[in-house]
Write a protein that holds these residues in place. Structure first.
Motif, PDB file in Angstrom:
ATOM      1  N   ARG A  20       0.823  -1.208   0.000  1.00 30.04           N
ATOM      2  CA  ARG A  20       0.000   0.000   0.000  1.00 30.04           C
ATOM      3  C   ARG A  20       0.857   1.258   0.000  1.00 30.04           C
ATOM      4  N   SER A  21       2.054   1.157   0.562  1.00 32.29           N
ATOM      5  CA  SER A  21       2.925   2.330   0.621  1.00 32.29           C
ATOM      6  C   SER A  21       4.378   1.896   0.751  1.00 32.29           C
ATOM      7  N   LEU A  22       5.260   2.829   0.454  1.00 31.26           N
ATOM      8  CA  LEU A  22       6.689   2.644   0.685  1.00 31.26           C
ATOM      9  C   LEU A  22       7.041   3.423   1.940  1.00 31.26           C
ATOM     10  N   LEU A  23       7.939   2.882   2.731  1.00 30.04           N
ATOM     11  CA  LEU A  23       8.359   3.528   3.963  1.00 30.04           C
ATOM     12  C   LEU A  23       9.865   3.764   3.876  1.00 30.04           C
ATOM     13  N   VAL A  24      10.267   5.010   4.016  1.00 27.85           N
ATOM     14  CA  VAL A  24      11.680   5.372   3.940  1.00 27.85           C
ATOM     15  C   VAL A  24      12.073   5.982   5.281  1.00 27.85           C
ATOM     16  N   ARG A  25      13.112   5.409   5.892  1.00 26.78           N
ATOM     17  CA  ARG A  25      13.628   5.946   7.156  1.00 26.78           C
ATOM     18  C   ARG A  25      15.053   6.418   6.913  1.00 26.78           C
ATOM     19  N   VAL A  26      15.316   7.660   7.308  1.00 31.88           N
ATOM     20  CA  VAL A  26      16.634   8.249   7.109  1.00 31.88           C
ATOM     21  C   VAL A  26      17.143   8.754   8.453  1.00 31.88           C
ATOM     22  N   GLU A  27      18.268   8.211   8.881  1.00 28.20           N
ATOM     23  CA  GLU A  27      18.891   8.636  10.131  1.00 28.20           C
ATOM     24  C   GLU A  27      19.783   9.837   9.837  1.00 28.20           C
ATOM     25  N   MET A  28      19.588  10.913  10.601  1.00 22.12           N
ATOM     26  CA  MET A  28      20.361  12.143  10.395  1.00 22.12           C
ATOM     27  C   MET A  28      20.817  12.658  11.759  1.00 22.12           C
ATOM     28  N   ARG A  29      21.958  12.211  12.221  1.00 25.15           N
ATOM     29  CA  ARG A  29      22.480  12.536  13.555  1.00 25.15           C
ATOM     30  C   ARG A  29      22.778  14.026  13.733  1.00 25.15           C
ATOM     31  N   ARG A  30      23.063  14.737  12.654  1.00 28.88           N
ATOM     32  CA  ARG A  30      23.447  16.153  12.776  1.00 28.88           C
ATOM     33  C   ARG A  30      22.268  17.119  12.631  1.00 28.88           C
ATOM     34  N   ILE A  31      21.042  16.589  12.687  1.00 28.94           N
ATOM     35  CA  ILE A  31      19.839  17.419  12.555  1.00 28.94           C
ATOM     36  C   ILE A  31      19.121  17.469  13.898  1.00 28.94           C
ATOM     37  N   GLU A  32      18.658  18.656  14.277  1.00 26.30           N
ATOM     38  CA  GLU A  32      17.910  18.801  15.516  1.00 26.30           C
ATOM     39  C   GLU A  32      16.424  19.040  15.285  1.00 26.30           C
ATOM     40  N   HIS A  33      16.064  19.672  14.156  1.00 27.01           N
ATOM     41  CA  HIS A  33      14.674  20.025  13.888  1.00 27.01           C
ATOM     42  C   HIS A  33      14.296  19.651  12.465  1.00 27.01           C
ATOM     43  N   ALA A  34      13.044  19.230  12.300  1.00 32.00           N
ATOM     44  CA  ALA A  34      12.539  18.858  10.976  1.00 32.00           C
ATOM     45  C   ALA A  34      12.585  20.038  10.008  1.00 32.00           C
ATOM     46  N   SER A  35      12.515  21.251  10.525  1.00 31.28           N
ATOM     47  CA  SER A  35      12.513  22.433   9.664  1.00 31.28           C
ATOM     48  C   SER A  35      13.825  22.600   8.893  1.00 31.28           C
ATOM     49  N   GLU A  36      14.865  21.906   9.307  1.00 34.40           N
ATOM     50  CA  GLU A  36      16.151  21.965   8.608  1.00 34.40           C
ATOM     51  C   GLU A  36      16.156  21.126   7.329  1.00 34.40           C
ATOM     52  N   VAL A  37      15.184  20.233   7.207  1.00 30.89           N
ATOM     53  CA  VAL A  37      15.174  19.256   6.117  1.00 30.89           C
ATOM     54  C   VAL A  37      14.241  19.713   5.004  1.00 30.89           C
ATOM     55  N   ASP A  38      14.747  19.679   3.781  1.00 31.14           N
ATOM     56  CA  ASP A  38      13.941  19.981   2.605  1.00 31.14           C
ATOM     57  C   ASP A  38      13.655  18.656   1.902  1.00 31.14           C
ATOM     58  N   VAL A  39      12.378  18.277   1.850  1.00 32.18           N
ATOM     59  CA  VAL A  39      11.971  17.017   1.230  1.00 32.18           C
ATOM     60  C   VAL A  39      11.171  17.338  -0.022  1.00 32.18           C
ATOM     61  N   ASP A  40      11.537  16.701  -1.131  1.00 32.92           N
ATOM     62  CA  ASP A  40      10.828  16.871  -2.398  1.00 32.92           C
ATOM     63  C   ASP A  40      10.442  15.481  -2.896  1.00 32.92           C
ATOM     64  N   ILE A  41       9.151  15.296  -3.139  1.00 29.38           N
ATOM     65  CA  ILE A  41       8.648  13.994  -3.564  1.00 29.38           C
ATOM     66  C   ILE A  41       7.915  14.146  -4.888  1.00 29.38           C
ATOM     67  N   THR A  42       8.271  13.297  -5.838  1.00 23.42           N
ATOM     68  CA  THR A  42       7.531  13.191  -7.092  1.00 23.42           C
ATOM     69  C   THR A  42       7.009  11.764  -7.184  1.00 23.42           C
ATOM     70  N   GLU A  43       6.309  11.455  -8.259  1.00 22.78           N
ATOM     71  CA  GLU A  43       5.752  10.113  -8.420  1.00 22.78           C
ATOM     72  C   GLU A  43       6.833   9.038  -8.480  1.00 22.78           C
ATOM     73  N   HIS A  44       8.056   9.410  -8.899  1.00 20.29           N
ATOM     74  CA  HIS A  44       9.107   8.421  -9.133  1.00 20.29           C
ATOM     75  C   HIS A  44      10.391   8.653  -8.340  1.00 20.29           C
ATOM     76  N   GLU A  45      10.435   9.749  -7.550  1.00 19.78           N
ATOM     77  CA  GLU A  45      11.694  10.062  -6.879  1.00 19.78           C
ATOM     78  C   GLU A  45      11.460  10.758  -5.535  1.00 19.78           C
ATOM     79  N   LEU A  46      12.366  10.479  -4.605  1.00 18.84           N
ATOM     80  CA  LEU A  46      12.394  11.152  -3.313  1.00 18.84           C
ATOM     81  C   LEU A  46      13.731  11.864  -3.212  1.00 18.84           C
TER      82      LEU A  46
END
Length: 150
Positions: A20-46
């Protein structure tokens, strides 16, 4: 920089309705807040980018519904979990919802039957036949009776 990728997906296999879905987990030890992360998702790419710290471009094995994607960042573990519903699954879900809400319901009343309409409206206003009609106020217990006269 992301070390290692783990896939439990076999491209040649027909999964049918199993996925039903794909699940992607990314460990980022040098990040403190989600606002630092820029996520772009298309139908074929993350694509994931944290200026000067992390960069990830991942080709997705199945077509996802980029409008229904969700991302959650666990601050304690410093892990971002991205849920990407498959486009095939959400298309089926949207179709079921459209069918459900486009069918006439039992509560629709014929406008020509005005007497029945009046009776149904009066019964509805009184809560007859509904959960609201079954709710009653609990009488006060002995200790509550004297609480007003202080």
């Amino acid at each position: 920089l992301v070390s290692g990728q783990q896939y439990a997906f076999i491209p040649e296999k027909d999964y049918g309705d199993e996925i039903r879905s794909l699940l992607v987990r990314v460990e980022m030890r040098r990040i403190e807040h989600a606002s630092e992360v820029d996520v772009d998702i298309t139908e074929h790419e993350l694509a994931l980018d944290v200026s000067g710290k992390y960069e990830l471009e991942l080709e997705l094995p199945l077509e996802v519904d980029d409008n229904a994607a969700d991302a959650v960042f666990d601050r304690q573990k410093r892990v971002m979990t991205i849920t990407l519903p498959l486009k095939a699954f959400t298309a089926k879900a949207y179709e079921k919802a459209r069918e459900k809400f486009s069918k006439p319901t039992e509560t629709e009343v014929n406008a020509d039957d005005s007497e029945t309409n009046k009776e149904n409206t009066a019964a509805g206003n009184l809560g007859i036949g509904s959960q609201a009609g079954k709710i009653s106020e609990k009488p006060p217990t002995g200790s509550e009776k004297g609480s007003d006269s202080a």
